[in-house]
Scaffold this active site. Structure first.
Site, short mmCIF file in Angstrom:
data_model
loop_
_atom_site.label_atom_id
_atom_site.label_comp_id
_atom_site.label_asym_id
_atom_site.label_seq_id
_atom_site.Cartn_x
_atom_site.Cartn_y
_atom_site.Cartn_z
N GLY A 69 0.81 -1.22 0.00
CA GLY A 69 0.00 0.00 0.00
C GLY A 69 0.84 1.27 0.00
N ASN A 148 -8.21 3.71 8.54
CA ASN A 148 -7.64 2.62 9.33
C ASN A 148 -7.86 2.78 10.83
OD1 ASN A 148 -5.88 4.77 8.39
ND2 ASN A 148 -4.26 3.86 9.62
N GLN A 176 -7.69 -0.27 3.48
CA GLN A 176 -8.54 -0.86 4.53
C GLN A 176 -9.87 -1.36 3.96
OE1 GLN A 176 -7.76 -1.65 7.60
NE2 GLN A 176 -5.74 -0.68 7.60
N SER A 196 -3.39 -3.10 -0.58
CA SER A 196 -2.30 -3.84 0.06
C SER A 196 -2.81 -5.23 0.42
CB SER A 196 -1.87 -3.10 1.33
OG SER A 196 -0.96 -3.88 2.05
N ALA A 197 -2.09 -6.27 -0.01
CA ALA A 197 -2.62 -7.62 0.11
C ALA A 197 -2.70 -8.14 1.54
CB ALA A 197 -1.77 -8.58 -0.73
N HIS A 198 -1.80 -7.68 2.42
CA HIS A 198 -1.75 -8.30 3.76
C HIS A 198 -2.88 -7.86 4.67
CE1 HIS A 198 0.06 -5.02 6.38
NE2 HIS A 198 0.34 -4.53 5.19
N CYS A 322 1.24 1.86 12.74
CA CYS A 322 2.37 2.74 12.41
C CYS A 322 2.68 3.68 13.57
CB CYS A 322 2.06 3.59 11.20
SG CYS A 322 1.30 2.67 9.89
N1 PLP Z 1 -2.97 3.01 3.72
C1 PLP Z 1 -3.70 2.60 4.77
C2 PLP Z 1 -5.07 3.18 4.97
C3 PLP Z 1 -3.21 1.65 5.66
O1 PLP Z 1 -3.95 1.26 6.71
C4 PLP Z 1 -1.92 1.11 5.43
C5 PLP Z 1 -1.32 0.12 6.37
O2 PLP Z 1 -1.51 0.19 7.56
C6 PLP Z 1 -1.18 1.55 4.32
C7 PLP Z 1 -1.75 2.49 3.49
C8 PLP Z 1 0.19 1.01 4.01
O3 PLP Z 1 0.12 -0.28 3.47
P1 PLP Z 1 1.39 -1.26 3.49
O4 PLP Z 1 1.51 -1.78 4.88
O5 PLP Z 1 1.06 -2.33 2.51
O6 PLP Z 1 2.56 -0.46 3.04
#
Ligand code: PLP
Length: 380
Positions: A69, A148, A176, A196-198, A322
């Site tokens: 992501g 998120n 999300q 984002s796949a995870h 994060c």
């Molecule tokens: N955008 C949102 C809304 C997210 O919640 C996250 C991950 O927490 C990301 C972007 C970033 O994704 P990635 O962990 O695949 O870099």
């Protein structure tokens, strides 16, 4: 352990691992190679890209596979804003993930004007404020599909209508939302979408940016010209296969999973508000992600509640993985108008495929005491 942190990351589905395994052990060629091993890998990659595009209602060539992501957001914001000859003005919402906000900040450092549009107390975008900042030289608007930290789902159709009227490309961070909400890009009315796949049972370090064919994009990574020149670097076929399988699974189980998770979430929200004195729901009560329940508990340290819950076998988070461990109040909660002290008490429970009623029961049994202890009024 009761795992209620699916918004941070969700364990890979068994179907994903089974589909990926042959691409790690047997079909191991470089998809750009002209020989048989390369052709086999390319066939797997093409099938995965096609399956992803099908869920989006898009063309396979519009899918740019990325490392997740963050990269997709960086590519969308920088790539679209800098390729657009209209000007040097970008609009983002105040509650975007740092992958969007920090990228917009970096553009600001490179001479772009950036407007940050606020949200109301429920976390919904202020559409009048959006109208006020859109300009003839706006090159990109980026508003996330669902947040998120607070789960609020944004009015993308309203944003899209405004962007369409002015001919401004519209990007959404659907990291999300993917796995829970409809991702059909025509129905959403977007021009670019990050996944984002995870977050929905795919592999960590995998994802994609979908960009409508007509939207110019400056690449971030230069090199061998993979992904039609938009993202150089040998494509990770196994990850792409995993992403496609997870996305397809999510799309086919959504009709059952969304009502199931919504009912669990509602029971959790109502139970917490009824049993924990001073509990406050963050985000919108109903316009929120199905498995997402987030709260503030006045007078506690959010981290202390997390520790108490973990001692009871429940893992969740303080709002965003994060920001975990940071003392700063969340920019998302501050944008909804919460007092910084209250914002620092945030606790987020996010349910996933493996979550069930007993997990909600466990939270409802443990949380009142955990909050009381964190307020200094209870004993463990
Ligand atoms: N955008 C949102 C809304 C997210 O919640 C996250 C991950 O927490 C990301 C972007 C970033 O994704 P990635 O962990 O695949 O870099």
């Amino acid at each position: 352990m009761i795992y209620l942190d699916h918004a941070a990351t969700s364990p890979p589905h068994r179907e994903v691992l089974e589909a990926v395994w042959p691409y790690l052990t047997q079909v191991t060629g470089n998809p750009s190679s002209a020989h048989e091993a390369g052709r086999a890998a390319k066939a797997g990659l093409d099938a995965a890209r096609g399956a992803i595009a099908e869920v989006l209602g898009a063309r396979p060539g519009e899918v740019v596979l990325t490392s997740g992501g963050t990269e997709a957001d960086n590519l969308a914001i920088t790539g679209i804003a800098t390729a657009n000859p209209r000007g040097r003005h970008v609009v983002v919402s105040a509650i975007e993930h740092p992958a969007v906000l920090e990228t917009a900040n970096a553009l600001r450092g490179n001479g772009f004007a950036v407007d940050v549009v606020g949200v109301d107390a429920d976390g919904l975008l202020d559409l009048a404020a959006l109208d006020a900042v859109l300009r003839p030289d706006t090159t990109l608007v980026s508003v996330m599909h669902a947040n998120n930290e607070i789960g609020t789902v944004q009015p993308l159709a309203e944003v899209s209508a405004r962007c369409r009227a002015l001919g401004v490309p519209f990007h959404t961070d659907a990291v999300q939302a993917a796995g829970h909400l409809d991702l059909d890009v025509t129905r959403l009315g977007v021009d670019a979408l990050s996944v984002s796949a995870h977050k929905f049972g795919g592999l960590r370090g995998a994802g994609f940016l979908w960009v409508r064919g007509a939207v110019p994009l400056t690449p971030l990574l230069h090199g061998g010209g993979q992904e039609r020149g938009r993202r150089s670097g040998t494509t990770d076929v196994a990850s792409a296969v995993g992403t496609a399988v997870a996305l397809h699974l999510a799309a086919t189980t959504r009709a059952v999973e969304v009502p199931r998770l919504t009912a669990l979430r509602d029971r959790l929200v109502e139970g917490v508000l009824a049993t924990v004195p001073g509990a406050r729901l963050t985000g919108h009560r109903t316009r929120r992600l199905p498995g997402h329940a987030s709260f503030c508990f006045a007078g506690v340290g959010g981290e202390t509640v997390l520790q108490e819950l973990e001692a009871a076998g429940i893992v969740c988070s303080s709002g965003s993985a994060c920001a975990a461990g940071s003392d700063d109040a969340s920019h998302v909660l501050l944008a909804t108008g919460l007092d910084p002290d209250l914002a620092r008490t945030a606790v987020r429970f996010t349910l996933g495929t493996g979550s069930g009623g007993s997990d909600v029961d466990a939270v409802l049994a443990a949380l009142p005491a955990a909050v009381a202890t964190a307020r200094g009024g209870g004993v463990r």
